[in-house]
Design a protein around this motif. Structure first.
Motif, PDB file in Angstrom:
ATOM      1  N   ASP A 137       0.817  -1.214   0.000  1.00  0.00           N
ATOM      2  CA  ASP A 137       0.000   0.000   0.000  1.00  0.00           C
ATOM      3  C   ASP A 137       0.852   1.267   0.000  1.00  0.00           C
ATOM      4  N   PRO A 149       4.392   3.263  -4.935  1.00  0.00           N
ATOM      5  CA  PRO A 149       3.719   4.072  -5.962  1.00  0.00           C
ATOM      6  C   PRO A 149       2.921   3.185  -6.912  1.00  0.00           C
ATOM      7  N   LYS A 150       2.038   3.793  -7.672  1.00  0.00           N
ATOM      8  CA  LYS A 150       1.149   3.013  -8.529  1.00  0.00           C
ATOM      9  C   LYS A 150       1.879   2.325  -9.673  1.00  0.00           C
ATOM     10  N   ASP A 151       3.009   2.863 -10.099  1.00  0.00           N
ATOM     11  CA  ASP A 151       3.711   2.315 -11.259  1.00  0.00           C
ATOM     12  C   ASP A 151       4.896   1.442 -10.866  1.00  0.00           C
ATOM     13  N   LYS A 204      -4.312  -8.016  -8.124  1.00  0.00           N
ATOM     14  CA  LYS A 204      -5.000  -6.754  -8.390  1.00  0.00           C
ATOM     15  C   LYS A 204      -4.194  -5.546  -7.928  1.00  0.00           C
ATOM     16  N   VAL A 205      -3.382  -5.691  -6.880  1.00  0.00           N
ATOM     17  CA  VAL A 205      -2.614  -4.550  -6.384  1.00  0.00           C
ATOM     18  C   VAL A 205      -1.285  -4.396  -7.116  1.00  0.00           C
ATOM     19  N   THR A 206      -0.889  -5.397  -7.888  1.00  0.00           N
ATOM     20  CA  THR A 206       0.345  -5.275  -8.667  1.00  0.00           C
ATOM     21  C   THR A 206       0.015  -4.719 -10.044  1.00  0.00           C
ATOM     22  N   ASN A 207       0.943  -3.972 -10.587  1.00  0.00           N
ATOM     23  CA  ASN A 207       0.710  -3.306 -11.864  1.00  0.00           C
ATOM     24  C   ASN A 207       1.500  -3.969 -12.985  1.00  0.00           C
ATOM     25  N   LYS A 253      -4.385  -6.396 -18.757  1.00  0.00           N
ATOM     26  CA  LYS A 253      -4.673  -5.497 -17.639  1.00  0.00           C
ATOM     27  C   LYS A 253      -5.056  -6.257 -16.376  1.00  0.00           C
TER      28      LYS A 253
END
Length: 517
Positions: free
Chosen positions: A100, A103-105, A157-160, A182
């Motif tokens: 959590d 960062p998102k990327d 789902k939390v991994t990009n 995706k």
């Protein structure tokens, strides 16, 4: 304050950090106490309705004690089992994790993905299985199930962005390594714990999964080969595979040579091969199918004059490390194992891997197992793998074809760039026994001086903890440790630490105040 009593610096703010991450403000704690008590009453009614009176009594006693500790001390043993109440999360919600804070990327690199991916789901399943027993027998409230790791779906789902790395990728990784993915294509296994599907692959060709049990029958997956230019790698077309070979090593080493030998006289052949390697000061790994066979083979090889040990799951982790270190340090030359001589072992001194009964198709002789076991000889310039078999199974054919393909590419690259293969060189780590031997020497020196090593070591540790506690301004703990040191010294007959006393002289009129006129 300095020793002189004068202020050195004035601080406007001082931050006190909690000793545990579950320490929470009073308002949140009071709310948690209320919701825990509500859940307790509901659970007691449920257990009593099932005639589980012992479980209900046990649960009430444990929870009431925890509630009292939380109310009085703000902490209790096993406080993490009440994390859902303390954080105010709804039942069944995703737990907070270190992810959590990323960062998102962020990029996730999963090494040895064929083994790591199943473990991600296995962590959740194992945790839930253990805690379900505690809940059913009244040791914990059902909310303890929410103090858990992420399940597999939550993790994905939390991994990009994910990069799967491994010599034997499973079907899951291959299906999910496509342009424009995706989400993720779920496992085809019915449950966690079943063996991951490994598609049969002939290196250098398009990878196909033609097992009748798979839905991807007759499908072809293109692999970007090492000799293909980067501009040919398609990263734009939706659905295009994102699979890249990495088979060139910086040391120029080739994949080990694969040799087939018949099952007949496989033990005698193994002994002769081992002796040839021992004469060159090289190490050997031998894999069998059962623990009993591994132990018996090790005894037989020892009887014929070879230095050998065996390794299997009954040996604890620390001893396994010592055995592997002993193999590298030439304490012995041959290591007999079953399924532990696989990924993760870096043994540069090993030049020969003998796989007994290689044609006994199954988990221990599957495509993944054979490739990973053979890879233990890939760090030596004379690396070789000997398969003892009377028939060539599908898994053996995959190993042979992959090795031949990779060796050809590696040899071509070395010749083109003038690279001479070199064995990996890596220092052998210091043994735990060496450290313990140093402690034994220290103990003998103290014992000769008339002291007790255990008491001396204990006092040393206590004094270090006392100094550390004092430096951290934990004066109550430091005082407690000081008292413990005094008690230990008293019990051991060592003189206590007594404070120096000063003689105080009182004058005749010391207690009277002079009146001011």
């Amino acid at each position: 304050m300095k020793k002189t009593g004068h202020a050195h610096e004035s601080l406007s703010v001082i931050t006190f950090y909690p000793a545990k991450q579950f320490v929470t403000p009073a308002d949140k704690l009071n709310r948690a106490l209320r919701t825990i008590r509500e859940e307790l009453e509901q659970r007691i009614v449920e257990l009593e309705s099932q005639n589980k009176l012992l479980e209900a009594q046990r649960l009430r006693m444990r929870t009431e004690y925890d509630l009292e500790m939380l109310q009085e001390m703000g902490f209790c043993n096993g406080i993490e089992n009440y994390s859902r109440h303390l954080s105010g999360r709804p039942p069944g919600s995703k737990p907070y994790t270190i992810i959590d804070f990323f960062p998102k990327d962020f990029l996730v690199v999963i090494d040895e993905s064929h083994a790591t991916i199943p473990q991600i789901g296995g962590m959740y399943e194992g945790d839930r299985s253990r805690k379900t027993v505690l809940v059913n027998y009244g040791f914990r409230l059902p909310s303890a199930l929410d103090n858990r790791p992420l399940n597999f779906d939550e993790f994905m789902k939390v991994t990009n962005q994910i990069v799967y790395v491994g010599a034997t990728p499973a079907e899951f990784e291959i299906q999910n390594s496509v342009v424009g993915n995706k989400g993720y294509v779920p496992h085809k296994r019915q449950r966690i714990g079943e063996e991951e599907l490994i598609p049969f692959a002939v290196a250098g060709e398009k990878r196909s999964t033609h097992n009748a049990q798979r839905l991807m029958s007759n499908s072809k997956v293109h692999i970007s080969r090492t000799d293909e230019p980067p501009e040919k790698f398609d990263v734009h077309t939706p659905g295009a595979p994102l699979i890249v070979e990495q088979i060139i090593r910086p040391t120029g080493l080739l994949d080990p040579k694969i040799t087939l030998k018949p099952l007949r006289n496989q033990i005698d052949e193994t002994i002769e091969l081992c002796r040839q390697r021992v004469e060159k000061s090289e190490r050997v790994l031998v894999t069998t199918l059962t623990k009993r066979t591994a132990e018996d083979l090790a005894d037989y090889l020892r009887d014929v004059g070879l230095k050998v040990r065996y390794l299997h799951s009954d040996i604890d982790a620390i001893e396994r490390v010592e055995i592997l270190r002993g193999l590298r340090a030439a304490d012995f030359d041959i290591l007999v194992g079953i399924n532990l001589l696989r990924e993760g072992l870096d043994l540069p001194e090993v030049s020969l891997v003998c796989i007994l009964d290689a044609d006994k198709e199954g988990f221990l002789r599957s495509q993944t197992s054979l490739i990973q076991t053979a890879g233990r000889a890939a760090r030596h310039v004379n690396g070789e793998v000997v398969l003892f078999a009377d028939t060539v199974t599908q898994s053996m054919q995959a190993l042979i074809s992959i090795s031949e393909y990779r060796r050809a590419k590696q040899l071509e690259y070395n010749e083109k760039h003038g690279i001479t293969p070199q064995t990996v060189r890596r220092a052998v780590q210091e043994s735990l026994h060496t450290i313990l031997r140093g402690r034994e020497i220290e103990s003998s020196v103290i014992r000769e001086a008339g002291g007790d090593f255990n008491v001396t070591e204990l006092l040393r540790e206590l004094e270090e903890e006392m100094q550390q506690a004092s430096a951290n301004l934990e004066f109550e703990r430091a005082a407690l440790l000081r008292d413990q040191i005094m008690e230990v010294k008293s019990g051991a007959g060592i003189s206590k630490i007594e404070p120096k006393r000063r003689l105080v002289k009182y004058t005749r009129n010391a207690g009277r105040r002079r009146s001011r006129v």
